[in-house]
Design a protein around this motif. Structure first.
Motif, PDB file in Angstrom:
ATOM      1  N   ALA A 463      21.538  13.925 -16.668  1.00 51.66           N
ATOM      2  CA  ALA A 463      21.534  12.598 -16.049  1.00 51.66           C
ATOM      3  C   ALA A 463      22.834  12.308 -15.298  1.00 51.66           C
ATOM      4  O   ALA A 463      22.866  11.475 -14.376  1.00 51.66           O
ATOM      5  CB  ALA A 463      21.302  11.526 -17.110  1.00 51.66           C
ATOM      6  N   ASP A 464      23.926  13.001 -15.687  1.00 51.45           N
ATOM      7  CA  ASP A 464      25.212  12.808 -15.002  1.00 51.45           C
ATOM      8  C   ASP A 464      25.232  13.439 -13.612  1.00 51.45           C
ATOM      9  O   ASP A 464      26.067  13.085 -12.766  1.00 51.45           O
ATOM     10  CB  ASP A 464      26.353  13.421 -15.830  1.00 51.45           C
ATOM     11  N   ILE A 465      24.351  14.414 -13.387  1.00 55.43           N
ATOM     12  CA  ILE A 465      24.413  15.207 -12.153  1.00 55.43           C
ATOM     13  C   ILE A 465      23.734  14.455 -11.024  1.00 55.43           C
ATOM     14  O   ILE A 465      22.501  14.453 -10.878  1.00 55.43           O
ATOM     15  CB  ILE A 465      23.761  16.593 -12.362  1.00 55.43           C
ATOM     16  N   THR A 466      24.537  13.777 -10.233  1.00 54.32           N
ATOM     17  CA  THR A 466      24.048  12.990  -9.103  1.00 54.32           C
ATOM     18  C   THR A 466      24.804  13.405  -7.847  1.00 54.32           C
ATOM     19  O   THR A 466      25.863  14.058  -7.935  1.00 54.32           O
ATOM     20  CB  THR A 466      24.293  11.494  -9.349  1.00 54.32           C
ATOM     21  N   PRO A 467      24.304  13.037  -6.669  1.00 55.07           N
ATOM     22  CA  PRO A 467      25.050  13.360  -5.437  1.00 55.07           C
ATOM     23  C   PRO A 467      26.476  12.812  -5.443  1.00 55.07           C
ATOM     24  O   PRO A 467      27.400  13.496  -4.992  1.00 55.07           O
ATOM     25  CB  PRO A 467      24.194  12.704  -4.342  1.00 55.07           C
ATOM     26  N   SER A 468      26.679  11.595  -5.972  1.00 51.88           N
ATOM     27  CA  SER A 468      28.039  11.038  -5.968  1.00 51.88           C
ATOM     28  C   SER A 468      28.944  11.803  -6.926  1.00 51.88           C
ATOM     29  O   SER A 468      30.127  12.031  -6.630  1.00 51.88           O
ATOM     30  CB  SER A 468      28.006   9.557  -6.343  1.00 51.88           C
ATOM     31  N   PHE A 469      28.402  12.233  -8.076  1.00 49.84           N
ATOM     32  CA  PHE A 469      29.146  13.058  -9.027  1.00 49.84           C
ATOM     33  C   PHE A 469      29.575  14.358  -8.348  1.00 49.84           C
ATOM     34  O   PHE A 469      30.742  14.764  -8.415  1.00 49.84           O
ATOM     35  CB  PHE A 469      28.257  13.347 -10.245  1.00 49.84           C
ATOM     36  N   TYR A 470      28.636  15.003  -7.662  1.00 51.97           N
ATOM     37  CA  TYR A 470      28.926  16.265  -6.981  1.00 51.97           C
ATOM     38  C   TYR A 470      29.940  16.075  -5.860  1.00 51.97           C
ATOM     39  O   TYR A 470      30.827  16.917  -5.660  1.00 51.97           O
ATOM     40  CB  TYR A 470      27.637  16.873  -6.432  1.00 51.97           C
ATOM     41  N   ASN A 471      29.839  14.971  -5.137  1.00 46.97           N
ATOM     42  CA  ASN A 471      30.778  14.715  -4.036  1.00 46.97           C
ATOM     43  C   ASN A 471      32.212  14.612  -4.547  1.00 46.97           C
ATOM     44  O   ASN A 471      33.147  15.080  -3.887  1.00 46.97           O
ATOM     45  CB  ASN A 471      30.389  13.430  -3.297  1.00 46.97           C
ATOM     46  N   ILE A 472      32.383  13.999  -5.724  1.00 47.18           N
ATOM     47  CA  ILE A 472      33.738  13.898  -6.285  1.00 47.18           C
ATOM     48  C   ILE A 472      34.223  15.276  -6.730  1.00 47.18           C
ATOM     49  O   ILE A 472      35.392  15.630  -6.526  1.00 47.18           O
ATOM     50  CB  ILE A 472      33.773  12.886  -7.449  1.00 47.18           C
ATOM     51  N   VAL A 473      33.335  16.077  -7.305  1.00 46.47           N
ATOM     52  CA  VAL A 473      33.698  17.455  -7.662  1.00 46.47           C
ATOM     53  C   VAL A 473      34.177  18.205  -6.427  1.00 46.47           C
ATOM     54  O   VAL A 473      35.193  18.924  -6.461  1.00 46.47           O
ATOM     55  CB  VAL A 473      32.509  18.189  -8.326  1.00 46.47           C
ATOM     56  N   GLN A 474      33.475  18.029  -5.312  1.00 48.85           N
ATOM     57  CA  GLN A 474      33.849  18.711  -4.071  1.00 48.85           C
ATOM     58  C   GLN A 474      35.217  18.272  -3.567  1.00 48.85           C
ATOM     59  O   GLN A 474      35.936  19.053  -2.946  1.00 48.85           O
ATOM     60  CB  GLN A 474      32.794  18.457  -2.984  1.00 48.85           C
ATOM     61  N   LYS A 512      14.947  21.369 -17.803  1.00 46.21           N
ATOM     62  CA  LYS A 512      14.747  19.923 -17.877  1.00 46.21           C
ATOM     63  C   LYS A 512      15.472  19.363 -19.091  1.00 46.21           C
ATOM     64  O   LYS A 512      15.500  19.987 -20.162  1.00 46.21           O
ATOM     65  CB  LYS A 512      13.244  19.611 -17.968  1.00 46.21           C
ATOM     66  N   GLN A 513      16.078  18.205 -18.896  1.00 49.03           N
ATOM     67  CA  GLN A 513      16.697  17.482 -20.010  1.00 49.03           C
ATOM     68  C   GLN A 513      16.325  16.011 -19.836  1.00 49.03           C
ATOM     69  O   GLN A 513      16.712  15.380 -18.848  1.00 49.03           O
ATOM     70  CB  GLN A 513      18.221  17.669 -20.031  1.00 49.03           C
ATOM     71  N   GLY A 514      15.563  15.478 -20.772  1.00 48.44           N
ATOM     72  CA  GLY A 514      15.050  14.118 -20.600  1.00 48.44           C
ATOM     73  C   GLY A 514      14.136  14.059 -19.383  1.00 48.44           C
ATOM     74  O   GLY A 514      13.218  14.867 -19.243  1.00 48.44           O
ATOM     75  N   ASN A 515      14.422  13.118 -18.488  1.00 46.08           N
ATOM     76  CA  ASN A 515      13.610  12.969 -17.272  1.00 46.08           C
ATOM     77  C   ASN A 515      14.206  13.691 -16.071  1.00 46.08           C
ATOM     78  O   ASN A 515      13.740  13.491 -14.945  1.00 46.08           O
ATOM     79  CB  ASN A 515      13.441  11.476 -16.936  1.00 46.08           C
ATOM     80  N   HIS A 516      15.223  14.496 -16.312  1.00 40.11           N
ATOM     81  CA  HIS A 516      15.949  15.108 -15.188  1.00 40.11           C
ATOM     82  C   HIS A 516      15.733  16.622 -15.185  1.00 40.11           C
ATOM     83  O   HIS A 516      16.024  17.305 -16.169  1.00 40.11           O
ATOM     84  CB  HIS A 516      17.440  14.778 -15.286  1.00 40.11           C
ATOM     85  N   GLN A 517      15.215  17.129 -14.074  1.00 39.19           N
ATOM     86  CA  GLN A 517      14.906  18.557 -13.941  1.00 39.19           C
ATOM     87  C   GLN A 517      15.712  19.173 -12.804  1.00 39.19           C
ATOM     88  O   GLN A 517      15.860  18.567 -11.745  1.00 39.19           O
ATOM     89  CB  GLN A 517      13.407  18.738 -13.674  1.00 39.19           C
ATOM     90  N   PHE A 518      16.225  20.360 -13.058  1.00 37.42           N
ATOM     91  CA  PHE A 518      16.991  21.077 -12.036  1.00 37.42           C
ATOM     92  C   PHE A 518      16.570  22.539 -11.996  1.00 37.42           C
ATOM     93  O   PHE A 518      16.218  23.127 -13.025  1.00 37.42           O
ATOM     94  CB  PHE A 518      18.501  21.007 -12.326  1.00 37.42           C
TER      95      PHE A 518
END
Length: 569
Positions: A463-474, A512-518
């Protein structure tokens, strides 16, 4: 191969304080604190590096002496020789310093020692070349700090040395006019981890200030500095981070002719070059010149202004690199076959292999390759005339140099550091050296060091893995030593049953973890696929990156390792 998972410790007090001011995902604050950025101000400087953050070059011991001696040479119309090592750091150092000096003073030339005829660093052949050609000042880059006797010899020939180096000095240092090395005990320069090209950059910066030259007179070489930082595996912190950040910006926006020619040959995607690209696309082509033939070609490429001529030099380096890769692959294959034939291979704590016909220029690379399969201190030896020589590589945490030092009774010469070393010996001593090295390592290495370790920054949820999370990592780039791309672990992840083996070696994950699939890709993990077949839940270690397909970009997991979750069945 099983791996140890090491999750880095958490500093909850500083994490909470930083989260209160940054208001970003707590996991990202946790990583910043782990890396030493515990306050808003430090985090701001980390995320927004500025060239104004570069330290004054005059803080470096002997900088005034170095600048005075070089400007004195200008005034007396002396001949100056820029001298550097044959690797990426050395050749980029020489190319940038030579080009800088040549732009303001005509009587300058450069010299790169031949790897096999002269060896590493300052050579007597090089000093004699300087004398024969009437050079009275040598500026050495990425070498010289250990050349005590040779610099004494140069003084008898009325040749002065300005040494720019970053290697750890011995107790006795050369009697040079000036020694620029932040690792000197009595040097108060605030950052100690510059590469050789970085030390040269500081000298250019000081000369520019002394001569009232514009900043661009030395900023134009930032792409070469970034290439050296990437290839020399120095920490990308503090000043190196600033230099790498702006060096990459130059690589992407306005690269020098030589870098541009290499990027074109490597078919690199313009505008998106990262440190890892410099490491794997640019550095091997530069290094190949010295490994396979003569590293002077790399300097010729970097000082060339004409793009067509630069392309010709780049093609030569490209050919050298192709030859290097071919030699590397064939020797690695032969070495692995030899190990498979050794009935004692499973019980040994070291790998030492010797074949007289192996190419000297790639034995260090082959040693690193072997560690990928047999994870232990490794030495690969070859023979040139009546002398055996080779390279050693270690596993993280084990002091290889000390182990080689303990075997010195069988060696003609040796040198190196914690993680890598080189040595020469007589053919009749190879077997005795091999036995002694195995004995020393077996007695001193701890069992856990023979199991690869994965350092994990922190646990997160899908659930933490979002575009904004990734943008900060970048925004944490450029990545490299002491600022690696963050590694995450997620636990009790559902295996959807859709994961599959691709190209026999790799796994395409659907998790998948909860409702989030990657989706995710795990390279060379196919031998662990049975875990997915026999367990419903896994713990997975990964980095986050982008999958681009038919113009669509989605976040994906680059899986490093996985295992059955503790609660799995």
């Amino acid at each position: 191969m099983d791996k140890r998972w090491n999750i880095l410790p958490i500093d909850e007090v500083h994490e909470r304080a930083l989260h209160a001011v940054l208001k970003i995902n707590p996991a990202l604050c946790r990583i910043l604190v782990q890396r030493g950025y515990k306050t808003f101000e430090k985090a701001k400087h980390f995320f927004r590096p500025e060239l104004s953050m570069l330290h004054s070059p005059w803080l470096m011991k002997d900088m005034d002496k170095a600048v005075n001696r070089i400007t004195q040479a200008f005034q007396a119309n002396e001949k100056i020789l820029v001298y550097g090592d044959y690797d990426v750091d050395g050749t980029t150092s020489v190319a940038s310093m030579y080009s800088f000096l040549k732009s303001i003073y005509p009587n300058v030339d450069y010299y790169i020692p031949h790897r096999y005829k002269e060896g590493y660093g300052i050579s007597k052949i090089g000093i004699d070349f300087a004398k024969e050609n009437n050079f009275t000042l040598v500026v050495s880059l990425d070498c010289g700090i250990k050349a005590v006797e040779l610099i004494d010899y140069s003084k008898t020939l009325d040749i002065d040395f300005v040494v720019c180096d970053h290697h750890l000095p011995d107790a006795k240092i050369p009697d040079a006019v000036a020694i620029l090395n932040p690792k000197q005990k009595d040097c108060n320069y605030p950052y100690k981890e510059l590469c050789g090209c970085g030390v040269g950059f500081k000298l250019m910066q000081a000369l520019a200030e002394k001569l009232n030259l514009p900043d661009e007179s030395y900023f134009q070489y930032l792409d070469l500095v970034a290439t050296a930082i990437a290839a020399d595996i120095v920490p990308i912190t503090d000043e190196n981070r600033v230099l790498a950040f702006y060096g990459l910006k130059k690589v992407n926006d306005n690269p020098s002719t030589g870098i541009k020619a290499l990027l074109d040959l490597a078919q690199a995607k313009k505008g998106d070059i990262k440190i890892v690209d410099l490491v794997f696309m640019i550095a091997p082509r530069i290094n190949a010149a010295g490994r396979m033939d003569d590293a002077k070609k790399a300097v010729q490429l970097f000082v060339e202004k004409d793009i067509e001529k630069a392309k010709e030099f780049a093609e030569v380096l490209h050919t050298d690199n192709s030859d290097r890769r071919e030699a590397d692959a064939s020797i690695t294959e032969e070495a692995l076959e030899l190990l498979q034939q050794d009935e004692n291979v499973a019980t040994k704590k070291t790998t030492v292999l010797f074949q007289h016909h192996w190419h000297k220029g790639v034995v260090g690379i082959v040693a690193s390759r072997l560690i990928e399969t047999y994870y232990r201190p490794t030495i690969v030896l070859t023979q040139n005339e009546n002398i055996v020589g080779g390279s050693a590589r270690s596993v993280p945490g084990f002091n290889l140099y000390e182990a080689v030092h303990a075997c010195r009774e069988y060696l003609l010469g040796y040198g190196g550091h914690f993680a890598a070393a080189g040595m020469t010996l007589l053919p009749e001593n190879v077997d005795a050296f091999k036995e002694k090295f195995e004995e020393v390592v077996a007695q001193t290495i701890t069992p856990e060091l023979l199991i690869p370790e994965i350092n994990i920054d922190t646990e997160i949820k899908f659930a933490d893995i979002t575009p904004s999370f990734y943008n900060i990592v970048q925004q944490m780039e450029p990545f490299g030593p002491e600022n690696m791309m963050p590694v995450f672990v997620s636990r009790n992840v559902d295996n959807t049953g859709l994961s599959r083996i691709v190209k026999e070696k790799h796994i395409r994950f659907v998790l998948k973890q909860g409702n989030h699939q990657f989706t995710g890709i795990g390279f060379n993990l196919a031998d662990k696929f049975d875990i997915l077949l026999t367990h419903k839940k896994i713990d997975v270690v990964y980095k986050i990156d982008i999958n681009e397909f038919q113009g669509n970009k989605t976040l994906q997991l680059r899986v490093i390792d996985f295992r059955a979750a503790e609660s799995s069945n």
